[in-house]
Design an enzyme around this catalytic site. Structure first.
Site, PDB file in Angstrom:
ATOM      1  N   LYS A  60       0.857  -1.191   0.000  1.00 16.52           N
ATOM      2  CA  LYS A  60       0.000   0.000   0.000  1.00 16.52           C
ATOM      3  C   LYS A  60       0.890   1.236   0.000  1.00 16.52           C
ATOM      4  O   LYS A  60       1.899   1.285   0.704  1.00 16.52           O
ATOM      5  CB  LYS A  60      -0.881  -0.053   1.260  1.00 16.52           C
ATOM      6  CG  LYS A  60      -1.947   1.026   1.359  1.00 16.52           C
ATOM      7  CD  LYS A  60      -2.795   0.820   2.630  1.00 16.52           C
ATOM      8  CE  LYS A  60      -3.901   1.851   2.758  1.00 16.52           C
ATOM      9  NZ  LYS A  60      -4.741   1.626   3.959  1.00 16.52           N
ATOM     10  N   SER A  63      -9.525   1.925   3.037  1.00 15.50           N
ATOM     11  CA  SER A  63      -8.641   2.638   2.142  1.00 15.50           C
ATOM     12  C   SER A  63      -7.636   1.740   1.413  1.00 15.50           C
ATOM     13  O   SER A  63      -7.056   2.173   0.427  1.00 15.50           O
ATOM     14  CB  SER A  63      -7.871   3.694   2.937  1.00 15.50           C
ATOM     15  OG  SER A  63      -7.067   3.058   3.920  1.00 15.50           O
ATOM     16  N   SER A  88     -10.012  -0.393   7.204  1.00 14.64           N
ATOM     17  CA  SER A  88      -9.373  -0.171   5.899  1.00 14.64           C
ATOM     18  C   SER A  88      -8.741  -1.398   5.256  1.00 14.64           C
ATOM     19  O   SER A  88      -8.404  -1.377   4.080  1.00 14.64           O
ATOM     20  CB  SER A  88      -8.306   0.923   6.019  1.00 14.64           C
ATOM     21  OG  SER A  88      -8.906   2.186   6.007  1.00 14.64           O
TER      22      SER A  88
END
Lengths: 483, 476
Positions: free
Chosen positions: A66, A141, A165
């Site tokens: 990420k 996210s 997330s």
């Protein structure tokens, strides 16, 4: 080949069925193949080579990171314009640990700007599409990490989880998302969103892989004072499906369909599907009870999250000034330059959260909002700890159904589903280990369920997930539509 | 008209430590910009603070010395504001639960004891330093993250003398405990000074004016005196309403204070508990352990000098005023010097050297305790005379040589050979018949002249006492 799990890939590498170099090249190509359709990546690291294969299960295996993690010499943007050209000179501890064990990072994945968002639509490089249906969102996210793992370009990708997330996008993309106990994996090098809630975790296609990856990156870190020594915890070696006699609970107020005034068809199917899995738990020798939690406490969940996360975020992200790093703003003096950098750099959603965060921290409001939110957080955690004395884990359906359509991401939910939608935040309030696994399909779209347990009891949580996963047919599933 | 002044101090002092308070960068003074910097000090994304345990110990130690109430847990807060010298956009400090509160300490003001009330003492980090040029500003991160102790007094001083006596006292404690060097030349001290005035009979305090970032003791004194004068003059002329609650700064060039911002512009720092640093239990055992580490402070040393070494109050005070001087003296004692001789040499000759320049301390003087002790011994053993001793001292500084090297180089050793002195005495007697006659006729001061002649012939190397004895013996 790439759809295999870590163990299988490791065996292939050890037996020279494929070299790490070739595997990495295949993975990079697969990343490019899905990029146009899913927009999962900020960066695909084309030039990277394979690694020596050792006894470490992750050695030589490609994976995604990420873009909220600092990676040495590789662009790390947090999916924000404020960091659009930022190339760090150090690795996040979790990345360094994986590197040491020979894992090969091949991509940096898109997220909601700086982790603040749950749709996968607010990154500075654009919307991430769900590989099961490109009109759908991935949630966020950790959007790009979820989409890419579900697309089968590598067996795992790192995520971070502040509210849900990792665990929400995992459900929307039909994969596994594991948030370990707070402090098990170092946060050093993860761009901070809300420090008291932020957790490093992983997205995979099986519980075993999740255990393997967290084993590889966890450990006490002198650079993060909130980490603790977990050297006696061996997640992967402890998976044995032995869950007989375990006691589970679910929260009746959010899991029983009769508690909703006008449930839509998706919610009905989702809760029905969940109840079937409750039966599966019982078939595996576990007991499951519905417990009741004060509705006032439950309805406070989302507001507590907004207050605490926005307050910490507005402070944490005050380092984004364009002075030390990031594009320098225009202005006649440093204060004007800072203002310009932040005005241009952040999306409206983030600015809104900063305003909320500043508001609740102002001295005249702090008692009413921020301190009360912390108190309610404590009440929720106390209640959960009380339940964890009696039960081994909580199970819950993830969200109110499958991935939502991108075009109505503006939230068309009725009010009484908000608590279920935000329920996984409990995991962050208490720093609990929490894992999402796929548990079925609704309208050809994957849905998930979640298992959350007591602090440092990750082994138990993973074992329950492992046992359930083995009895369902969604392990290692891949969204073939994008291929 | 004279008013009663009420003064409060916030005294920031950079602490001595190997590394910074929340990072492992070196805490040191450097003329090179950005030499001692870690990613944490510049707040690169993803970095986290790690607390320096030595700084925590020293902060607790100081809180204890100031008789403060020490909390159960050490915890930190964030003070949020934007400024280019503040990389994180917040300062890690202690707001809700400082390491010490409600303390008090007795100080000596011109011979009188005064009890100073301490509001609190807390541990925090310093910001980077900015250098402003014509059209640019540069940032030096060496100072970012340097540990600071901030000591906040109650408004309990009534004069600049009292405030300065307090600061000198605190400075001495910091030096003796090795908590800080308190070196204003290195920018290690800063004070915020609160001043108000009131009529002697008034019950309520006057309007408080804060002067921020005053960076030396002399400027603090000037600031206080200027503010009292400024406010008094306004009050005298019936314009006390022009004294407003505001923040000012000291301008060293004009020797005045200048308006910075009014109370209405006060920043809301939105303090909240720093979530990245788990709170740290301050156990009774820890406090006991820290107590054991507290070295004898100035007063204790002074008492010892007077009792054990029979030094007078004045000399003892001079010796302990600066820890380095006191350490120098104690090193001499340890090396076997007589306390009185060592004290005399240090308080006169050595300190005269130190006081020649603001840039040096006793540590920079070439003559180290072992050399001074050597010199004292040469004199005590009558190897050289007192006057020669002074000469040797000067030559040591000049030529950077040890006492014995100087004595050897200049052939200064006292003549011990009695025959040689006898011969010299006889020579002088033969050459000064007139003087001897005068002596016998009652001009006793001729004796000194004759001895002087012996000394001259010996090139100063004769023992003057011995020479005198011989001379009397021969001419009587």
């Amino acid at each position: 080949m790439l759809e295999k799990n870590i163990k299988e890939l490791h065996e292939d590498l050890v037996n020279n069925k494929i070299t790490s170099d070739k595997l990495v090249k295949k993975s990079i190509k697969a990343c490019h193949d899905i990029q146009e359709k899913t927009n999962s990546f900020v960066t695909i690291i084309d030039e990277v080579k394979g690694e020596t294969v050792t006894d470490e299960l992750v050695s030589g295996i490609p994976y995604g990171i990420k873009d909220i993690f600092s990676t040495k010499d590789i662009l790390s943007t947090g999916s924000s314009n404020t960091l659009k050209d930022y190339v760090p000179f150090f690795d996040a501890t979790c990345v360094a640990n994986l590197k040491k064990k020979g894992a090969v990072a091949v991509a940096k994945t898109v997220l909601d700007e700086l982790g603040m968002g749950g749709t996968g639509t607010t990154g500075h490089t654009g919307v991430v599409h769900n590989p099961w249906n490109l009109d759908r969102m991935t949630a966020g996210s950790s959007a790009g990490s979820a989409a890419s793992v579900a697309s089968g370009v590598y067996p795992f990708a790192l995520g971070s989880d502040t509210g849900d997330s990792i665990r929400k996008p995992a459900a929307y993309c039909g994969i596994v998302g594991y948030k370990p106990t707070y402090g098990m994996v170092s946060r050093y090098g993860m761009f901070q969103f809300a420090s008291s809630l932020d957790t490093v975790g992983v997205l995979t296609r099986s519980v075993e892989d999740a255990a393997i990856v967290v084993d590889a990156m966890k450990g006490q870190d002198e650079k993060d004072m909130t980490t603790w020594d977990s050297s006696d915890i061996h997640l992967y070696d402890s998976l044995d499906k032995n869950v007989k006699g375990k006691k589970l609970f679910y929260i009746k107020e959010v899991c029983d369909i009769e508690n909703y005034d006008n449930p839509n068809e998706e919610l009905k199917s989702h809760l029905e599907n969940f109840k079937e899995k409750v039966k599966l738990c019982e078939k595996l020798g576990m007991s499951v009870e519905g417990v009741s939690i004060d509705k006032t406490l439950l309805t406070a969940l989302p507001s507590v999250y907004v207050v605490i996360s926005c307050a910490e975020a507005t402070s944490n992200m005050s380092n984004l000034t364009g002075i030390v790093f990031g594009p320098r703003g225009d202005g006649d003096n440093p204060m004007e330059m800072i203002k310009d950098h932040r005005t241009k750099g952040f999306s409206p959603l983030i600015k809104r959260r900063f305003v909320i965060g500043s508001y609740v921290l102002q001295s005249e409001n702090q008692e009413r909002y921020f301190l009360n939110a912390k108190r309610v957080r404590r009440l929720i955690v106390n209640k959960m700890n009380e339940l964890f004395e009696k039960y081994d884990a909580m199970i819950a359906p993830v969200g109110t159904g499958p991935a939502k359509l991108l075009k109505d991401d503006k939230n068309t939910l009725s009010k009484d589903t908000t608590v279920l939608e935000e329920l996984l935040q409990i995991g962050n309030y208490g720093g609990y280990p929490s894992i999402t696994i796929p548990n079925g399909f609704i309208n050809k779209l994957p849905v998930g369920m979640n298992i959350t347990g007591k602090v440092k009891d990750d082994i138990n949580v993973l074992n329950i997930a492992y046992a359930l996963e083995s009895e369902m047919e969604y392990k290692n599933q891949i969204a073939k539509e994008v291929k | 008209m004279a008013y009663k002044a009420v003064i409060g101090l916030e005294f920031h002092c950079e602490m001595k430590s190997h590394t910074k308070v929340f990072s492992n960068a070196i805490n040191g003074y450097s003329k090179v910009s950005n030499e001692y910097v870690s990613p944490i000090d510049m707040a690169f994304p993803g970095t986290l603070p790690i607390v320096n345990k030595t700084c925590i110990r020293k902060a607790i130690e100081m809180a204890y010395i100031l008789n403060c109430k020490i909390p159960e847990y050490m915890e930190f807060d964030r003070k949020n504001y934007f400024y280019p010298d503040l990389p994180k956009g917040y300062q890690i400090t202690q707001f809700h639960n400082p390491v010490g509160v409600n303390g008090k300490i007795d100080i000596n003001v011109n011979g009188k004891v005064k009890t100073v009330l301490i509001h609190d003492i807390h541990l925090e980090e310093d910001a980077a330093s900015l250098d402003h040029y014509y059209d640019t500003t540069t940032i030096d991160y060496n100072r970012a993250g340097v540990p600071l102790l901030e000591l906040v007094t109650e408004p309990c001083f009534n004069s600049s003398d009292e405030a300065l006596a307090f600061l000198e006292h605190i400075k001495s404690i910091y030096e003796y405990t090795d908590i800080s060097e308190c070196d204003s030349k290195k920018g290690q001290i800063r004070a915020d000074v609160n001043v108000s005035i009131m009529d002697e009979k008034d019950r309520e305090l006057g309007t408080k004016v804060e002067v921020k970032n005053v960076n030396s003791f002399s400027n603090i004194r000037e600031t206080i005196e200027y503010e009292i004068k400024r406010q008094s003059e306004l009050k005298d002329s019936g314009r006390y309403n022009e004294v407003v609650q505001e923040t000012r700064r000291w301008d060293d060039e004009s020797k005045t204070t200048i308006h910075m911002r009014s109370k209405a512009d006060a920043v809301d720092y939105k303090y909240f508990v720093e979530p990245n640093l788990p709170r740290y239990k301050i156990t009774k055992e820890l406090i006991e352990d820290i107590k054991k580490d507290i070295p004898p402070l100035a007063d204790e040393r002074k008492e010892k000098y007077m009792k054990e070494y029979n030094l007078n109050d004045y000399d003892s005070t001079v010796l302990v005023k600066n820890k380095k001087v006191s350490d120098y003296f104690e090193e001499c004692i340890k090396l076997g010097a007589d306390a009185k001789s060592a004290c005399n040499w240090i308080t006169t000759k050595i300190l005269a050297e130190v006081n020649k320049s603001e840039e040096i301390t006793i540590d920079d003087v070439f003559i180290r305790p072992n050399m001074l002790v050597e010199l004292i011994k040469l004199i005590d053993d009558k190897k050289i005379t007192n006057n020669q001793g002074k000469e040797v001292f000067a030559k040591m500084l000049e030529e950077k040589l040890t006492p014995s090297e100087i004595v050897k180089k200049y052939n200064m050793e006292v003549i011990e050979d009695e025959n040689l002195i006898d011969n010299l005495v006889m020579e002088v007697i033969n050459e000064n018949a007139k003087a001897i006659e005068d002596y016998h006729n009652g001009r006793t001061n001729m004796l000194d002249y004759l001895v002087g002649q012996v000394m001259k012939k010996s090139k100063g190397k004769a023992n003057p006492v011995q020479a005198k004895e011989k001379m009397i013996e021969k001419i009587k």
